[in-house]
Design an enzyme around this catalytic site. Sequence first.
Site, short mmCIF file in Angstrom:
data_model
loop_
_atom_site.label_atom_id
_atom_site.label_comp_id
_atom_site.label_asym_id
_atom_site.label_seq_id
_atom_site.Cartn_x
_atom_site.Cartn_y
_atom_site.Cartn_z
N LYS A 48 -0.02 9.37 57.63
CA LYS A 48 0.37 10.07 58.72
C LYS A 48 2.14 10.59 58.64
CE LYS A 48 -1.68 10.21 61.82
NZ LYS A 48 -2.72 10.82 61.09
N THR A 51 0.13 14.19 56.05
CA THR A 51 -0.73 14.80 54.50
C THR A 51 -1.47 16.71 54.74
OG1 THR A 51 -0.93 12.44 55.41
CG2 THR A 51 -2.46 13.30 53.41
N THR A 52 -2.11 15.99 56.09
CA THR A 52 -2.92 17.12 56.28
C THR A 52 -1.87 18.95 56.01
OG1 THR A 52 -3.32 16.47 58.39
CG2 THR A 52 -4.68 18.11 58.27
N TRP A 53 -0.65 18.49 56.79
CA TRP A 53 0.40 19.53 56.29
C TRP A 53 0.16 19.96 54.36
CZ3 TRP A 53 5.84 20.16 57.68
CH2 TRP A 53 6.32 20.99 58.18
N HIS A 114 -3.45 7.91 49.44
CA HIS A 114 -2.44 7.11 50.60
C HIS A 114 -2.04 6.02 49.45
CE1 HIS A 114 -3.08 9.58 54.16
NE2 HIS A 114 -3.67 8.58 54.60
N ARG A 136 8.57 9.99 55.13
CA ARG A 136 8.37 11.27 56.10
C ARG A 136 9.61 10.15 56.97
NH1 ARG A 136 4.64 12.43 61.70
NH2 ARG A 136 6.15 13.90 62.88
N SER A 144 3.01 8.59 65.06
CA SER A 144 2.48 9.22 64.92
C SER A 144 1.44 7.81 65.01
CB SER A 144 3.21 9.97 63.59
OG SER A 144 1.87 10.91 63.49
N ARG A 268 -0.94 16.32 66.35
CA ARG A 268 -0.39 16.23 67.97
C ARG A 268 0.67 16.99 68.18
NH1 ARG A 268 2.95 11.90 70.04
NH2 ARG A 268 4.09 12.16 67.78
P1 A3P Z 1 3.22 13.24 65.29
O1 A3P Z 1 1.94 12.93 65.11
O2 A3P Z 1 4.65 13.21 64.60
O3 A3P Z 1 2.70 15.10 66.17
P2 A3P Z 1 -1.26 12.90 58.50
O4 A3P Z 1 -1.23 14.60 58.39
O5 A3P Z 1 0.02 12.55 57.36
O6 A3P Z 1 -2.08 12.43 58.95
O7 A3P Z 1 -0.01 13.11 59.24
C1 A3P Z 1 -0.20 13.69 60.63
C2 A3P Z 1 1.44 14.10 61.29
O8 A3P Z 1 1.52 14.96 61.04
C3 A3P Z 1 1.07 14.44 63.44
O9 A3P Z 1 2.70 14.05 63.58
C4 A3P Z 1 0.50 15.67 63.22
O10 A3P Z 1 0.74 15.87 64.71
C5 A3P Z 1 1.28 16.07 62.20
N1 A3P Z 1 1.18 17.71 61.96
C6 A3P Z 1 -0.54 17.71 61.05
N2 A3P Z 1 -0.02 19.16 60.77
C7 A3P Z 1 0.66 19.65 59.97
C8 A3P Z 1 1.13 20.90 60.49
N3 A3P Z 1 0.64 21.73 59.64
N4 A3P Z 1 2.67 20.77 60.31
C9 A3P Z 1 3.62 20.44 60.81
N5 A3P Z 1 2.80 18.39 61.17
C10 A3P Z 1 1.67 18.58 61.05
#
Ligand code: A3P
Length: 302
Positions: A48, A51-53, A114, A136, A144, A268
């Site tokens: 959280k 990672t996705t980004w 992770h 973060r 998150s 989110r």
């Molecule tokens: P929030 O829950 O604060 O919105 P992970 O990818 O490590 O699982 O983390 C998820 C968090 O990254 C979530 O934060 C999500 O909304 C946010 N997130 C996902 N994609 C993103 C992107 N493209 N840019 C910025 N934040 C992103």
Amino acid sequence: SPNIETYGRSIYWYCGWYGAIDSIVGAMLAQKYFKARPADVLVATFPKSGTTWIKALVFATLNRGSDLINYHQFLESHNPHQCCPFLEFEIYSRNIEAVPDLSKFPDPRLFSTHLPFQSLPTSVIDSGCRVVYVGRNPKDNFVSSWHYFNKISREAEPLEEAFDCFCKGLNIYGPYWEHVLSYWKAHVERPQHVLFLKYEELKAEPVAQLKRLAEFLGCPFSEGEEKEGVIEDIIRLCSIENLANLEVNKIGTVNFTASTVKGSNFFRRGVVGDWKNHLTPEMVGQLDKITEQKFQGSGLSF
Ligand code: A3P
């Protein structure tokens, strides 16, 4: 030394027993069998933290010159997790027979994890391959995680209980602070091999951070690319506003070995400072105090 019941409960809350066992066995198999190559890129995060980004950003940056992969098309039709498998619960899991022949993957191979730095397969360190970490701030990270695990768990976890577990460091990947510090120290010691990015800086100055990333990956943006707006294009493509609204992420799923997660669960709000809407002043004080103590003298702050 947390008692086993609390620890077990936290792991269960985190990903269910099935997922937890898979990750632990997967991590051990990865440590034993994974052979990193110098051209590999490993994306590492505490869950959280973005990672996705970062998966989308690294994938687009690395493949922007590729004749084989159209990164635009790929990211518009796949969840970013599908471009960068997790070592410990996708590549390796209980069934060692099911591991694909990784030697056939073309360079640069892209993986994610992770695991904390000290738990990485030793070949990652020995090969000198590149590791991209995103950290973060702990307050947003906790909030998150709480939202995410309440979405995917059968039972909702009260915020106060989850907070207590977070402060005690009860997480399958270890305490948040030790995780972040493990990569921070590795970055300070070997900056050419370990890049340390911060979610907050990526948000505040995406162009500068993407240039940093490209330089680290050995594929800096050329003047021509800068003039053509390639950097801004990648930032737009990988933004939460764009990704969260793609059909594939709205209705698709991501299959990890032990679980299937709705693609939409990875998106989110994606803002800095959402903790202000969730944490009491006492919680903020407690978390800030732990963070100050843990990070003292490290040079790291959020
Ligand atoms: P929030 O829950 O604060 O919105 P992970 O990818 O490590 O699982 O983390 C998820 C968090 O990254 C979530 O934060 C999500 O909304 C946010 N997130 C996902 N994609 C993103 C992107 N493209 N840019 C910025 N934040 C992103």
